[in-house]
Design an enzyme around this catalytic site. Structure first.
Site, mmCIF file in Angstrom:
data_model
loop_
_atom_site.group_PDB
_atom_site.id
_atom_site.type_symbol
_atom_site.label_atom_id
_atom_site.label_comp_id
_atom_site.label_asym_id
_atom_site.label_seq_id
_atom_site.Cartn_x
_atom_site.Cartn_y
_atom_site.Cartn_z
ATOM 1 N N HIS A 107 0.833 -1.209 0.000
ATOM 2 C CA HIS A 107 0.000 0.000 0.000
ATOM 3 C C HIS A 107 0.864 1.255 0.000
ATOM 4 O O HIS A 107 0.502 2.279 0.583
ATOM 5 C CB HIS A 107 -0.997 0.000 1.177
ATOM 6 C CG HIS A 107 -2.103 -0.999 0.967
ATOM 7 N ND1 HIS A 107 -3.209 -0.729 0.195
ATOM 8 C CD2 HIS A 107 -2.233 -2.292 1.374
ATOM 9 C CE1 HIS A 107 -3.996 -1.801 0.168
ATOM 10 N NE2 HIS A 107 -3.416 -2.770 0.863
ATOM 11 N N ASP A 120 2.535 1.969 -3.173
ATOM 12 C CA ASP A 120 2.742 2.382 -4.585
ATOM 13 C C ASP A 120 1.913 3.605 -4.953
ATOM 14 O O ASP A 120 2.428 4.541 -5.565
ATOM 15 C CB ASP A 120 2.532 1.204 -5.571
ATOM 16 C CG ASP A 120 1.154 0.571 -5.568
ATOM 17 O OD1 ASP A 120 0.349 0.866 -4.665
ATOM 18 O OD2 ASP A 120 0.882 -0.233 -6.489
ATOM 19 N N SER A 179 -3.533 -11.835 -10.716
ATOM 20 C CA SER A 179 -4.021 -12.502 -11.923
ATOM 21 C C SER A 179 -4.551 -11.459 -12.908
ATOM 22 O O SER A 179 -4.417 -11.614 -14.124
ATOM 23 C CB SER A 179 -5.098 -13.522 -11.579
ATOM 24 O OG SER A 179 -6.110 -12.921 -10.801
ATOM 25 N N SER A 180 -5.122 -10.376 -12.414
ATOM 26 C CA SER A 180 -5.660 -9.369 -13.339
ATOM 27 C C SER A 180 -4.540 -8.650 -14.072
ATOM 28 O O SER A 180 -4.620 -8.453 -15.289
ATOM 29 C CB SER A 180 -6.579 -8.386 -12.608
ATOM 30 O OG SER A 180 -5.912 -7.786 -11.533
ATOM 31 N N GLU A 183 -7.499 -0.980 -15.637
ATOM 32 C CA GLU A 183 -8.100 -1.368 -14.357
ATOM 33 C C GLU A 183 -8.788 -0.176 -13.693
ATOM 34 O O GLU A 183 -9.863 -0.297 -13.122
ATOM 35 C CB GLU A 183 -7.004 -1.955 -13.459
ATOM 36 C CG GLU A 183 -7.540 -2.599 -12.238
ATOM 37 C CD GLU A 183 -6.877 -3.924 -11.892
ATOM 38 O OE1 GLU A 183 -6.183 -4.527 -12.736
ATOM 39 O OE2 GLU A 183 -7.061 -4.350 -10.757
ATOM 40 N N ASP A 238 1.586 -3.962 -9.543
ATOM 41 C CA ASP A 238 1.295 -5.297 -10.075
ATOM 42 C C ASP A 238 1.627 -5.373 -11.559
ATOM 43 O O ASP A 238 2.278 -6.314 -12.029
ATOM 44 C CB ASP A 238 -0.178 -5.646 -9.872
ATOM 45 C CG ASP A 238 -0.583 -5.584 -8.411
ATOM 46 O OD1 ASP A 238 0.318 -5.472 -7.569
ATOM 47 O OD2 ASP A 238 -1.786 -5.643 -8.134
HETATM 48 C C1 GLA Z 1 -3.043 -4.236 -5.096
HETATM 49 C C2 GLA Z 1 -2.847 -3.093 -6.098
HETATM 50 C C3 GLA Z 1 -1.411 -2.578 -6.069
HETATM 51 C C4 GLA Z 1 -0.968 -2.253 -4.646
HETATM 52 C C5 GLA Z 1 -1.296 -3.401 -3.697
HETATM 53 C C6 GLA Z 1 -1.034 -3.056 -2.248
HETATM 54 O O1 GLA Z 1 -2.301 -5.352 -5.467
HETATM 55 O O2 GLA Z 1 -3.164 -3.519 -7.409
HETATM 56 O O3 GLA Z 1 -1.294 -1.455 -6.905
HETATM 57 O O4 GLA Z 1 -1.531 -1.060 -4.211
HETATM 58 O O5 GLA Z 1 -2.655 -3.808 -3.805
HETATM 59 O O6 GLA Z 1 0.318 -2.850 -2.029
#
Ligand code: GLA
Length: 393
Positions: free
Chosen positions: A36, A38, A128-129, A167, A179
């Protein structure tokens, strides 16, 4: 499925011959630390896995996407002339969202027949997304570039950004970049140290001799995760806005811990102070983790992972009974030197560092004890760290 099986299955579903079928892949990710952070312009430390989304494709002459997944019944169709109609598809909306974002940038997307083979748990916290988004963006862009005679390799950071935009704008999850970046840019046996404020990054070899990364899935249904995720984001934005009345930092994730301590009361609201405290110290833990790895200090790395989870549990409040139980049971096992949730939280997976000779015991004991407390079993994934998005030739 291996490449030959996937092509064979593609022909079963869509007919035709093998010559014009190509395969692309993009992996899932595990984040080792930096959660949490990014979307707060902070640091993350994820790695691409060897499991992910594989897609066999054949270009069509029209604007229709015909999409099938090896583990889902039926073919989903979407017409790219009217892309707004597909936001609520039960499956296939990430792909349409990717096409929409590319088209906004002037990249023409043709129709395709596409067969996805995904060996990641859906909604299980291993992205996965993002794997679907990045592999799909790579397909569309590769064919577009070829049609225009563009010889440069596809810009994979751009692919990550397209996935994130899909997304956010099409699927309504206001996610950060971690991600998609990990799925696009991963490298075998390496972890990505990514600075999210400007996307500068370094590939760090994972040196944890004698230890293994073990991923465990709580198997909890995720439910309200997306709305809670968006709520955490806006709590952070509010905290930053208050801090900016007395400091001039652009992001929460770049505020040094001492500056934060001296100014945090300006935030006013107890809950938002807790959220911001997590972010500021989590970024600091990422820097300390890299230092620990550089010093071959795996034990310190494990301690930082534990501290990360505890902060996500107590300050950021994104864990829940399933993740906390899985982590607690993991830490009890001899040879497990660190365990934490990975990804957005509220369910999904944990990542643990376990001494190699204890991995089997770890899995057996954690499975037994978690099941006794939660009522259903976790699953385990042993995956190496793999490469990011690519065509499989
Ligand atoms: C999800 C989001 C990421 C990041 C994480 C938490 O995976 O897609 O961008 O914020 O939660 O670190």
């Amino acid at each position: 499925m291996d490449k030959q099986q996937l092509i064979k299955e593609f022909i079963n579903v869509f007919g035709g011959s093998e010559e014009d079928v190509r395969i692309f892949a993009s992996p899932g990710r595990v984040n080792l630390i930096g959660e949490h952070t990014d979307y707060n312009g902070g640091f993350v430390f994820p790695a691409a896995l060897t499991i992910g989304a594989f897609v066999a494709v054949r270009k069509r002459e029209d604007k229709i996407l015909r999409m099938k997944a090896t583990d889902l019944e039926g073919i989903v169709e979407a017409n790219l002339e009217t892309p707004d109609e597909y936001k609520d598809l039960f499956w296939g909306n990430y792909q349409v969202g990717v096409a929409v974002e590319l088209m906004k940038d002037g990249i023409e997307v043709s129709g395709f027949d596409m067969l996805y083979d995904d060996n990641l748990p859906h909604g299980g916290g291993l992205s996965s997304s993002a794997a679907i988004e990045v592999s799909t963006a790579l397909v569309f862009t590769t064919y577009y570039n070829e049609s225009k005679g563009i010889k440069d390799p596809v810009d994979m950071i751009y692919m990550a950004k397209i996935g994130q935009r899909a997304e956010r704008n099409y699927c309504g999850v206001n996610c950060g970049i971690m991600d998609q970046f990990a799925s696009a840019m991963g490298k075998e046996d390496h972890v990505i140290f990514l600075d999210c404020k400007d996307l500068s990054y370094k590939l760090v070899p994972l040196k944890i001799d004698g230890y293994k990364i073990v991923i465990a899935n709580t198997n909890k249904k995720r439910g309200l995760a997306d709305s809670k995720y968006n709520e955490r984001r806006s709590e952070c934005e509010d905290a930053l806005a208050k801090l900016q009345t007395v400091t001039d930092y652009e992001y929460l994730g770049v505020i040094p811990t001492d500056v934060f301590e001296a100014n945090k009361n300006v935030i006013g609201d107890e809950i938002k102070i807790k959220r911001a405290t997590h972010v500021v110290y989590e970024c600091d833990r990422v820097l300390k983790s890299i230092e620990a790895l550089n010093n071959n200090d795996v034990l310190e790395f494990g301690r930082l992972m534990n501290a990360s989870h505890d902060s996500l549990r107590d300050l950021y409040e994104v864990t829940g009974i399933e993740l906390d139980t899985l982590v607690d049971e993991s830490r009890k096992i001899e040879g497990c030197i660190g365990s934490r949730m990975t990804g957005a939280g509220f369910g999904g997976c944990t990542v643990s560092i376990v001494r190699e000779d204890m991995v089997d015991t770890f899995k057996a004991e954690v499975e037994k004890n978690y099941t006794a407390k939660i009522g259903y079993a976790p699953s385990f994934y042993v995956s190496d760290l793999g490469d990011g998005g690519r065509e499989i030739k």
